[in-house]
Design an enzyme around this catalytic site. Sequence first.
Site, PDB file in Angstrom:
ATOM      1  N   ASP A  86       0.841  -1.202   0.000  1.00  0.00           N
ATOM      2  CA  ASP A  86       0.000   0.000   0.000  1.00  0.00           C
ATOM      3  C   ASP A  86       0.876   1.252   0.000  1.00  0.00           C
ATOM      4  OD1 ASP A  86      -2.613   0.739  -0.096  1.00  0.00           O
ATOM      5  OD2 ASP A  86      -3.084   0.222   1.982  1.00  0.00           O
ATOM      6  N   GLU A 185     -14.184  -0.577  -1.804  1.00  0.00           N
ATOM      7  CA  GLU A 185     -14.472  -0.685  -0.366  1.00  0.00           C
ATOM      8  C   GLU A 185     -15.792  -0.006  -0.022  1.00  0.00           C
ATOM      9  OE1 GLU A 185     -11.238   0.431   2.208  1.00  0.00           O
ATOM     10  OE2 GLU A 185     -12.475   0.197   4.010  1.00  0.00           O
TER      11      GLU A 185
HETATM   12  O1  KIV Z   1      -5.018  -0.990   4.170  1.00  0.00           O
HETATM   13  C1  KIV Z   1      -5.868  -1.880   4.076  1.00  0.00           C
HETATM   14  O2  KIV Z   1      -5.925  -2.818   4.863  1.00  0.00           O
HETATM   15  C2  KIV Z   1      -6.864  -1.777   2.991  1.00  0.00           C
HETATM   16  C3  KIV Z   1      -8.082  -2.625   3.088  1.00  0.00           C
HETATM   17  C4  KIV Z   1      -9.208  -2.032   2.350  1.00  0.00           C
HETATM   18  C5  KIV Z   1      -7.864  -4.026   2.667  1.00  0.00           C
HETATM   19  O3  KIV Z   1      -6.675  -1.021   2.081  1.00  0.00           O
END
Ligand code: KIV
Length: 287
Positions: A86, A185
């Site tokens: 991420d 989401e």
């Molecule tokens: O950071 C996270 O856990 C997400 C979730 C929506 C899976 O982006």
Amino acid sequence: MGKQKATIRTFKEMKQKGKKITMVTAYDYAMMSWVDKSDIDLILVGDSAAMTMLGYKSTVPIDLDTMLVFNQAVSRAGEHTFLVGDMPFMSYEVSTEKAVENAGRIMKEGFMDAVKLEGGERMAETVAAIVRAGIPVMGHIGLTPQSASQLGGFTVQGKDFTSAKQIFKDALALEEAGAFAILMEAIPAPLAKLITEKVQVPTIGIGAGPYCDGQVLVIHDLLGLFDRFVPKFVKQYAKLGEEIQKALNTFAAEVRGGAFPAADHCFNMQEEVVQQLTAALQEEGLL
Ligand code: KIV
């Protein structure tokens, strides 16, 4: 035979064949080593680490260097699982150049296979630039937690005509920009169905109903390890928090009662060495 690591092509084929994609978050070596042995197809080192691992109230405070530590720990155990890192808040919004540079760090220093970032149409140019740099990107639309303040909190998105249409257009923009998958989401299931049927890339839902091409859950929610709150869309498949508490209380009771450590947990010494040591210590006045 162990599981074979998927690629972005695998996920597209899974969508075409109607085979559901499974994804969870992972943040550390020990948990990832269990995920790697499981049937899960891909993981996300999510910025939810800010909440689940570091105890913040939102995902906003975590920075890229901290995320890289989690990326590296997961990568050491993630041999057979596709790894998505991420991009944390403010690591991709300031400029396209900075976004490409930071996505590169997640690949080079975090050893991830792809990155994820939040935002649809407004982030399409950034997604396209990262893809042009040779980095696979997963988009994230609907409820985007990094902008929860702007969205009015952690609430379902796209319930009215205007916002639903915008989310639909967000999905089209991400596909056009070259995203290999789109995470959706907290949006209504019928909207997720329309998007999933329209786009060629796989959709992965969290609180987006059953029609998505895959599903993702935060691993702490799935395993019952995070008790501050449990969102409506979460199903707990275990209650590991309660199991942990039970094990810790048993350990404490056994230590206090003398049942632990037992003979099996101890290292022994020959009796004559004990006697020799005792005699020597006494002679030197140390006992
Ligand atoms: O950071 C996270 O856990 C997400 C979730 C929506 C899976 O982006």
